[in-house]
Design a protein around this motif. Structure first.
Motif, mmCIF file in Angstrom:
data_model
loop_
_atom_site.group_PDB
_atom_site.id
_atom_site.type_symbol
_atom_site.label_atom_id
_atom_site.label_comp_id
_atom_site.label_asym_id
_atom_site.label_seq_id
_atom_site.Cartn_x
_atom_site.Cartn_y
_atom_site.Cartn_z
ATOM 1 N N UNK A 31 0.886 -0.935 -0.100
ATOM 2 C CA UNK A 31 0.127 -0.074 -0.020
ATOM 3 C C UNK A 31 0.792 1.180 -0.113
ATOM 4 N N UNK A 32 1.901 1.167 0.749
ATOM 5 C CA UNK A 32 2.867 2.342 0.721
ATOM 6 C C UNK A 32 3.543 2.543 -0.487
ATOM 7 N N UNK A 33 4.090 1.450 -1.138
ATOM 8 C CA UNK A 33 4.460 1.723 -2.537
ATOM 9 C C UNK A 33 3.450 2.185 -3.464
ATOM 10 N N UNK A 34 2.503 1.774 -3.272
ATOM 11 C CA UNK A 34 1.372 2.372 -4.184
ATOM 12 C C UNK A 34 1.256 3.780 -4.048
ATOM 13 N N UNK A 35 0.990 4.079 -2.676
ATOM 14 C CA UNK A 35 0.844 5.473 -2.296
ATOM 15 C C UNK A 35 1.816 6.405 -2.595
ATOM 16 N N UNK A 36 2.985 5.814 -2.708
ATOM 17 C CA UNK A 36 4.291 6.946 -3.121
ATOM 18 C C UNK A 36 4.061 6.943 -4.537
ATOM 19 N N UNK A 37 3.569 6.292 -5.233
ATOM 20 C CA UNK A 37 3.491 6.308 -6.977
ATOM 21 C C UNK A 37 2.356 7.366 -7.382
ATOM 22 N N UNK A 49 -0.569 18.072 -4.253
ATOM 23 C CA UNK A 49 0.374 17.776 -5.290
ATOM 24 C C UNK A 49 -0.357 18.117 -6.456
ATOM 25 N N UNK A 50 -1.484 17.337 -6.938
ATOM 26 C CA UNK A 50 -2.073 17.645 -8.064
ATOM 27 C C UNK A 50 -2.642 19.111 -8.355
ATOM 28 N N UNK A 51 -3.474 19.840 -7.205
ATOM 29 C CA UNK A 51 -3.392 21.142 -7.150
ATOM 30 C C UNK A 51 -2.344 22.074 -7.537
ATOM 31 N N UNK A 52 -1.296 21.836 -7.001
ATOM 32 C CA UNK A 52 0.064 22.427 -7.141
ATOM 33 C C UNK A 52 0.270 22.529 -8.551
ATOM 34 N N UNK A 53 0.279 21.284 -9.167
ATOM 35 C CA UNK A 53 0.510 21.146 -10.767
ATOM 36 C C UNK A 53 -0.619 22.031 -11.596
ATOM 37 N N UNK A 54 -1.693 22.102 -10.978
ATOM 38 C CA UNK A 54 -2.688 22.842 -11.951
ATOM 39 C C UNK A 54 -2.281 24.308 -11.592
#
Length: 188
Positions: free
Chosen positions: A88-94, A100-105
């Motif tokens: 789950x942690x590995x998936x969350x890190x990806x 982060x999405x808001x910052x990219x927008x």
């Protein structure tokens, strides 16, 4: 094959035995849930992650049969839940989180807007007009120095003139361009 080997072989693949093993693990999971949760939370550093991992582990236990005997069921459950948490942690890190999405927008676009493009094109046209007013050699020297990046010595060799004459023509060409460009540039 002897009778003893057949009965041993068939016992290891007996569906009733596998179901019994799964039922035992599920019962132990429910019975020792709090202990598993606290041990897993200590290892992961988060009670929330431990609870999520245990929930997924229980769902996985219900969805499949256990093949073979489990020697230490409690350790098996803890190890299974720990591996679920790691996955789950590995998936969350990806994945990107909402911030982060808001910052990219909200990233500023470095590309010039239409007004800047038009203004830049106008400036370029004015510069071409100013450059056209220069005599051929000073214009060629200016282009060789600024666009081609040639040294004063290379320009002097190209035109068969002295370095001091290159510097003089270059300085005059630049001064002319600056003065004329300022005159014809419209006020902003």
């Amino acid at each position: 094959m002897s009778e003893d080997k057949r009965s041993t072989s068939s016992a290891s693949h007996d569906p009733d035995r596998e179901s019994e093993s799964s039922r035992t693990l599920r019962a132990l999971f429910i019975e020792r849930y709090q202990d598993l949760k606290s041990r897993l939370a200590r290892r992961l550093g988060s009670l929330e992650w431990a609870e999520d991992a245990l929930q997924d582990t229980y769902l996985r236990l219900n969805g499949r049969e256990i093949v073979g005997d489990v020697r230490n069921p409690a350790a098996y459950l803890l190890r299974s839940a720990f591996h679920v948490a790691l996955n789950q942690r590995r998936a969350d890190n990806r994945r990107l989180n909402a911030e982060e999405v808001e910052a990219l927008l909200d990233l500023a676009d470095d590309a010039p807007d239409a007004v800047r493009v038009i203004s830049g094109r106008s400036d370029l046209e004015r510069l071409k007009q100013v450059m056209a007013e220069l005599p051929p050699r000073p214009r060629a020297i200016l282009l060789a120095a600024r666009l081609e990046g040639l040294s004063r010595q290379e320009i002097a060799q190209r035109f068969g003139i002295s370095v001091s004459l290159v510097e003089k023509d270059l300085r005059r060409a630049q001064e002319h361009c600056v003065a004329r460009f300022k005159k014809i540039r419209r006020p902003e």
